[in-house]
Design a protein around this motif. Structure first.
Motif, PDB file in Angstrom:
ATOM      1  N   GLU A 137       0.829  -1.198   0.000  1.00  0.00           N
ATOM      2  CA  GLU A 137       0.000   0.000   0.000  1.00  0.00           C
ATOM      3  C   GLU A 137       0.867   1.254   0.000  1.00  0.00           C
ATOM      4  O   GLU A 137       1.910   1.289   0.643  1.00  0.00           O
ATOM      5  N   GLU A 138       0.456   2.262  -0.718  1.00  0.00           N
ATOM      6  CA  GLU A 138       1.121   3.557  -0.860  1.00  0.00           C
ATOM      7  C   GLU A 138       2.399   3.500  -1.694  1.00  0.00           C
ATOM      8  O   GLU A 138       3.027   4.519  -1.930  1.00  0.00           O
ATOM      9  N   GLU A 139       2.802   2.308  -2.123  1.00  0.00           N
ATOM     10  CA  GLU A 139       3.957   2.171  -3.014  1.00  0.00           C
ATOM     11  C   GLU A 139       3.497   1.773  -4.412  1.00  0.00           C
ATOM     12  O   GLU A 139       3.899   2.372  -5.389  1.00  0.00           O
ATOM     13  N   THR A 140       2.682   0.709  -4.457  1.00  0.00           N
ATOM     14  CA  THR A 140       2.240   0.161  -5.737  1.00  0.00           C
ATOM     15  C   THR A 140       0.716   0.057  -5.747  1.00  0.00           C
ATOM     16  O   THR A 140       0.087  -0.164  -4.715  1.00  0.00           O
ATOM     17  N   CYS A 141       0.125   0.221  -6.951  1.00  0.00           N
ATOM     18  CA  CYS A 141      -1.334   0.176  -7.048  1.00  0.00           C
ATOM     19  C   CYS A 141      -1.822  -0.867  -8.055  1.00  0.00           C
ATOM     20  O   CYS A 141      -3.020  -1.105  -8.148  1.00  0.00           O
ATOM     21  N   ASP A 142      -0.911  -1.478  -8.806  1.00  0.00           N
ATOM     22  CA  ASP A 142      -1.301  -2.474  -9.790  1.00  0.00           C
ATOM     23  C   ASP A 142      -0.062  -3.270 -10.186  1.00  0.00           C
ATOM     24  O   ASP A 142       1.070  -2.859  -9.920  1.00  0.00           O
ATOM     25  N   PHE A 143      -0.296  -4.408 -10.835  1.00  0.00           N
ATOM     26  CA  PHE A 143       0.810  -5.198 -11.361  1.00  0.00           C
ATOM     27  C   PHE A 143       0.338  -5.917 -12.603  1.00  0.00           C
ATOM     28  O   PHE A 143      -0.859  -6.039 -12.854  1.00  0.00           O
ATOM     29  N   LYS A 144       1.306  -6.383 -13.370  1.00  0.00           N
ATOM     30  CA  LYS A 144       0.983  -7.253 -14.496  1.00  0.00           C
ATOM     31  C   LYS A 144       2.162  -8.144 -14.782  1.00  0.00           C
ATOM     32  O   LYS A 144       3.297  -7.851 -14.390  1.00  0.00           O
ATOM     33  N   LEU A 145       1.861  -9.247 -15.439  1.00  0.00           N
ATOM     34  CA  LEU A 145       2.899 -10.142 -15.938  1.00  0.00           C
ATOM     35  C   LEU A 145       3.051  -9.792 -17.411  1.00  0.00           C
ATOM     36  O   LEU A 145       2.126  -9.991 -18.196  1.00  0.00           O
ATOM     37  N   ALA A 146       4.187  -9.241 -17.756  1.00  0.00           N
ATOM     38  CA  ALA A 146       4.382  -8.673 -19.085  1.00  0.00           C
ATOM     39  C   ALA A 146       5.516  -9.359 -19.831  1.00  0.00           C
ATOM     40  O   ALA A 146       6.497  -9.794 -19.234  1.00  0.00           O
ATOM     41  N   THR A 147       5.368  -9.416 -21.136  1.00  0.00           N
ATOM     42  CA  THR A 147       6.450  -9.905 -21.988  1.00  0.00           C
ATOM     43  C   THR A 147       7.458  -8.784 -22.191  1.00  0.00           C
ATOM     44  O   THR A 147       7.166  -7.612 -21.936  1.00  0.00           O
ATOM     45  N   PHE A 148       8.619  -9.133 -22.688  1.00  0.00           N
ATOM     46  CA  PHE A 148       9.616  -8.106 -22.978  1.00  0.00           C
ATOM     47  C   PHE A 148       9.059  -7.107 -23.987  1.00  0.00           C
ATOM     48  O   PHE A 148       9.278  -5.903 -23.854  1.00  0.00           O
ATOM     49  N   GLU A 149       8.308  -7.578 -24.975  1.00  0.00           N
ATOM     50  CA  GLU A 149       7.742  -6.682 -25.979  1.00  0.00           C
ATOM     51  C   GLU A 149       6.777  -5.678 -25.351  1.00  0.00           C
ATOM     52  O   GLU A 149       6.767  -4.499 -25.717  1.00  0.00           O
ATOM     53  N   GLU A 150       5.969  -6.128 -24.399  1.00  0.00           N
ATOM     54  CA  GLU A 150       5.048  -5.213 -23.705  1.00  0.00           C
ATOM     55  C   GLU A 150       5.821  -4.187 -22.872  1.00  0.00           C
ATOM     56  O   GLU A 150       5.477  -2.997 -22.854  1.00  0.00           O
ATOM     57  N   ILE A 151       6.867  -4.642 -22.195  1.00  0.00           N
ATOM     58  CA  ILE A 151       7.684  -3.732 -21.395  1.00  0.00           C
ATOM     59  C   ILE A 151       8.382  -2.723 -22.305  1.00  0.00           C
ATOM     60  O   ILE A 151       8.432  -1.530 -21.991  1.00  0.00           O
ATOM     61  N   LYS A 152       8.883  -3.195 -23.424  1.00  0.00           N
ATOM     62  CA  LYS A 152       9.536  -2.303 -24.385  1.00  0.00           C
ATOM     63  C   LYS A 152       8.575  -1.216 -24.860  1.00  0.00           C
ATOM     64  O   LYS A 152       8.941  -0.037 -24.924  1.00  0.00           O
ATOM     65  N   ALA A 153       7.341  -1.576 -25.164  1.00  0.00           N
ATOM     66  CA  ALA A 153       6.342  -0.597 -25.617  1.00  0.00           C
ATOM     67  C   ALA A 153       6.062   0.443 -24.528  1.00  0.00           C
ATOM     68  O   ALA A 153       5.988   1.645 -24.809  1.00  0.00           O
ATOM     69  N   ILE A 154       5.942  -0.015 -23.272  1.00  0.00           N
ATOM     70  CA  ILE A 154       5.725   0.916 -22.158  1.00  0.00           C
ATOM     71  C   ILE A 154       6.947   1.820 -22.005  1.00  0.00           C
ATOM     72  O   ILE A 154       6.820   3.031 -21.784  1.00  0.00           O
ATOM     73  N   GLY A 155       8.138   1.245 -22.129  1.00  0.00           N
ATOM     74  CA  GLY A 155       9.373   2.018 -22.039  1.00  0.00           C
ATOM     75  C   GLY A 155       9.476   3.068 -23.122  1.00  0.00           C
ATOM     76  O   GLY A 155       9.897   4.202 -22.872  1.00  0.00           O
ATOM     77  N   GLU A 156       9.092   2.707 -24.336  1.00  0.00           N
ATOM     78  CA  GLU A 156       9.157   3.658 -25.448  1.00  0.00           C
ATOM     79  C   GLU A 156       8.151   4.791 -25.297  1.00  0.00           C
ATOM     80  O   GLU A 156       8.351   5.876 -25.837  1.00  0.00           O
ATOM     81  N   GLU A 157       7.090   4.566 -24.530  1.00  0.00           N
ATOM     82  CA  GLU A 157       6.126   5.627 -24.210  1.00  0.00           C
ATOM     83  C   GLU A 157       6.650   6.539 -23.099  1.00  0.00           C
ATOM     84  O   GLU A 157       6.021   7.535 -22.770  1.00  0.00           O
ATOM     85  N   GLY A 158       7.764   6.150 -22.478  1.00  0.00           N
ATOM     86  CA  GLY A 158       8.296   6.917 -21.361  1.00  0.00           C
ATOM     87  C   GLY A 158       7.584   6.642 -20.053  1.00  0.00           C
ATOM     88  O   GLY A 158       7.665   7.428 -19.111  1.00  0.00           O
ATOM     89  N   LYS A 159       6.905   5.493 -19.944  1.00  0.00           N
ATOM     90  CA  LYS A 159       6.120   5.169 -18.754  1.00  0.00           C
ATOM     91  C   LYS A 159       6.692   3.999 -17.954  1.00  0.00           C
ATOM     92  O   LYS A 159       6.011   3.444 -17.102  1.00  0.00           O
TER      93      LYS A 159
END
Length: 174
Positions: A137-159
């Motif tokens: 609580e107060e640190e994290t509000c959600d999680f997901k199990l992501a592939t490298f491709e999904e992480i890369k897309a989030i990274g390229e969005e700057g998020k």
């Protein structure tokens, strides 16, 4: 977990050696050549997906961004012990005894902010079920199990925090 107001961090030199001096958490008055030590724990399942967490929207820095579990080493703590603690605190997962390695270390010099630091990035392999993840609580509000491709897309969005510094860890194997 330490009280953030009284948490004490070791100060390291440019060679990542403890100097014997300490600082109070977030009291950034570091001189050139002085650093504190932080850790990140990348947790990978054998199906190739990674646990990523979303920072709480009330965090003062980077609210709502995705990341891997991590934080600062407290005085006297090894980076390995710190990453075990941080992964457990933020995700509820105990990665003690899991196959792991120190995948990389990087250094940031921020002289204008007085916040210089090293980051040890560990890769762990652990099979777990989603119901085992217990967010802090107060640190994290959600999680997901992501592939490298999904992480890369989030990274390229700057998020995705630290993405450019740690992206090779997601391609790493143990």
């Amino acid at each position: 977990m330490s009280n953030p107001q009284t948490e004490i961090w070791d100060i390291y030199d440019v060679n990542k050696k403890v100097t014997g001096r300490t600082m109070i958490r977030d009291d950034f008055h570091m001189k050139p050549g002085e650093y504190h030590l932080s850790v990140l724990g990348v947790v990978k399942r054998t199906d190739g997906r990674f646990l990523i967490t979303k920072r709480d929207e009330k965090k003062r820095w980077a609210p709502g961004h995705w990341e891997t579990s991590g934080g600062a080493c407290v005085a006297g703590e090894t980076s390995y012990d710190a990453v075990l603690r941080e992964v457990k605190e933020e995700s509820g997962l105990d990665v003690t005894g899991c196959p792991h390695k120190l995948s990389l270390t990087y250094r940031r010099d921020n002289p204008d902010e007085g916040d210089n630091y090293f980051v040890d990035v560990y890769l762990f392999v652990k099979d777990f079920n989603e119901d085992e993840v217990k967010l802090q609580e107060e640190e994290t509000c959600d999680f997901k199990l992501a592939t490298f491709e999904e992480i890369k897309a989030i990274g390229e969005e700057g998020k995705f925090l630290h993405y450019n510094s740690i992206k090779k860890v997601f391609e790493d194997t143990i």
